[in-house]
Design a protein around this motif. Structure first.
Motif, PDB file in Angstrom:
ATOM      1  N   GLU A  19      12.985 -27.264  10.326  1.00 51.39           N
ATOM      2  CA  GLU A  19      12.994 -26.382  11.483  1.00 51.39           C
ATOM      3  C   GLU A  19      13.621 -25.007  11.283  1.00 51.39           C
ATOM      4  O   GLU A  19      13.262 -24.070  11.997  1.00 51.39           O
ATOM      5  N   ALA A  21      14.453 -21.188  10.587  1.00 47.18           N
ATOM      6  CA  ALA A  21      13.520 -20.071  10.484  1.00 47.18           C
ATOM      7  C   ALA A  21      13.501 -19.467   9.084  1.00 47.18           C
ATOM      8  O   ALA A  21      12.498 -18.880   8.677  1.00 47.18           O
ATOM      9  N   SER A  37      18.645 -20.006  13.537  1.00 50.69           N
ATOM     10  CA  SER A  37      17.552 -19.974  14.504  1.00 50.69           C
ATOM     11  C   SER A  37      16.443 -20.898  13.999  1.00 50.69           C
ATOM     12  O   SER A  37      16.443 -21.318  12.837  1.00 50.69           O
ATOM     13  N   LYS A  39      12.174 -22.044  13.699  1.00 45.89           N
ATOM     14  CA  LYS A  39      10.824 -21.504  13.569  1.00 45.89           C
ATOM     15  C   LYS A  39      10.184 -21.389  14.945  1.00 45.89           C
ATOM     16  O   LYS A  39      10.452 -22.191  15.842  1.00 45.89           O
ATOM     17  N   GLU A  40       9.342 -20.390  15.093  1.00 47.30           N
ATOM     18  CA  GLU A  40       8.632 -20.180  16.354  1.00 47.30           C
ATOM     19  C   GLU A  40       7.831 -21.422  16.713  1.00 47.30           C
ATOM     20  O   GLU A  40       7.112 -21.985  15.877  1.00 47.30           O
ATOM     21  N   GLY A  41       7.978 -21.877  17.945  1.00 49.82           N
ATOM     22  CA  GLY A  41       7.227 -23.043  18.399  1.00 49.82           C
ATOM     23  C   GLY A  41       7.923 -24.368  18.172  1.00 49.82           C
ATOM     24  O   GLY A  41       7.369 -25.420  18.531  1.00 49.82           O
ATOM     25  N   SER A  42       9.130 -24.352  17.606  1.00 47.92           N
ATOM     26  CA  SER A  42       9.844 -25.611  17.354  1.00 47.92           C
ATOM     27  C   SER A  42      10.253 -26.307  18.647  1.00 47.92           C
ATOM     28  O   SER A  42      10.384 -27.531  18.680  1.00 47.92           O
ATOM     29  N   ARG A  43      10.505 -25.517  19.699  1.00 45.45           N
ATOM     30  CA  ARG A  43      10.900 -26.091  20.994  1.00 45.45           C
ATOM     31  C   ARG A  43       9.976 -25.534  22.087  1.00 45.45           C
ATOM     32  O   ARG A  43      10.297 -24.546  22.731  1.00 45.45           O
ATOM     33  N   PRO A  44       8.818 -26.148  22.286  1.00 43.51           N
ATOM     34  CA  PRO A  44       7.911 -25.680  23.343  1.00 43.51           C
ATOM     35  C   PRO A  44       8.623 -25.713  24.701  1.00 43.51           C
ATOM     36  O   PRO A  44       9.302 -26.684  25.031  1.00 43.51           O
ATOM     37  N   HIS A 157      20.286 -21.733  25.244  1.00 42.06           N
ATOM     38  CA  HIS A 157      19.299 -20.848  25.860  1.00 42.06           C
ATOM     39  C   HIS A 157      19.311 -20.990  27.382  1.00 42.06           C
ATOM     40  O   HIS A 157      19.837 -21.951  27.929  1.00 42.06           O
ATOM     41  N   GLU A 228      21.165 -16.142  25.273  1.00 39.68           N
ATOM     42  CA  GLU A 228      21.351 -17.024  24.129  1.00 39.68           C
ATOM     43  C   GLU A 228      22.800 -16.947  23.694  1.00 39.68           C
ATOM     44  O   GLU A 228      23.344 -15.872  23.466  1.00 39.68           O
TER      45      GLU A 228
END
Length: 232
Positions: A19, A21, A37, A39-44, A157, A228
């Motif tokens: 996961e 980034a 941080s 990767k993009e899309g790891s937590r929809p 977040h 954040e």
């Protein structure tokens, strides 16, 4: 040696190395890896505007309803602390709970045929259930205590789209917050250092209390497109 150290940490605390980034060799320190941080899309994120999203990866320890600033939150059986001690004596929770009570009185006086609308008529979440008795809105102010394991993703977040109007820092200890400490240290979350954010979303009052712990004693608030908090 850094990637080897991070891999050892991940094995010890069950971190998911698929996961992050960045590649492991690009994290200059264990602290940088700790607040990595994803990767993009790891937590929809649930797009439902009436949904509260969990602000962290963590384990739910306690949840319930707040009846007022003096409401006690149970740390463990036999150990409880007032929510006013956690958020501070000047918290806006008092005003929010008074509004909640007046709203309940208004609800009793509004005829079923009335077209009057107010925020309490909206459910916090809209579960897709067939039993309509489970879909009735439940108004009030609720709390949830979440524990971040050392291997968890350590960024907090925004749970909703909200406006922050108050930020306070409470100095304190950095006792561990693991299960053993929770069972032995009275008022643990009140004794530890923490940052409290208070604000408003379309359904009313919201507060987040980020509590420090042993080796996790720095809380950085970054106000970008969303709130954040990097907890180090």
């Amino acid at each position: 040696m850094r990637p080897a150290v991070y891999k050892a940490w991940a094995r010890a605390f069950h971190s998911n190395l698929q996961e992050p980034a960045l590649p492991l060799e690009e994290y200059p320190s264990l602290q940088a890896f700790f607040i990595r941080s994803l990767k993009e899309g790891s937590r929809p994120i649930d797009p439902d505007p009436n949904c509260l999203v969990s602000p962290v990866d963590g384990k739910v320890l306690r949840l319930g309803q707040l009846r007022g600033p003096g409401t006690m939150i149970e740390q463990v059986k036999g150990f409880s602390y007032p929510v006013s001690s956690l958020l501070g004596a000047t918290s806006s929770l008092h005003d929010a709970t008074e509004e909640d009570i007046s709203g309940e009185q208004t609800e009793q006086n509004v005829p079923e045929s009335s077209n009057a609308k107010s925020w309490w008529r909206v459910s916090v979440a809209s579960p897709k259930l067939r039993d309509r008795t489970l879909l009735s809105p439940k108004r009030g102010i609720f709390y949830c205590v979440l524990y971040l394991h050392p291997g968890d993703y350590h960024r907090v977040h925004s749970p909703v789209d909200w406006s922050i109007f108050k930020r306070r820092h409470f100095s304190g200890n950095l006792f561990p917050t693991n299960e053993r400490a929770v069972r032995t240290i009275r008022n643990l979350y009140v004794e530890n250092e923490r940052v409290v954010l208070e604000g408003q979303w379309k359904e009313g009052f919201v507060a987040i209390a980020a509590v420090g712990a042993t080796n996790v004693g720095s809380i950085k608030v970054s106000l970008l497109h969303q709130t954040e908090l990097c907890i180090r």
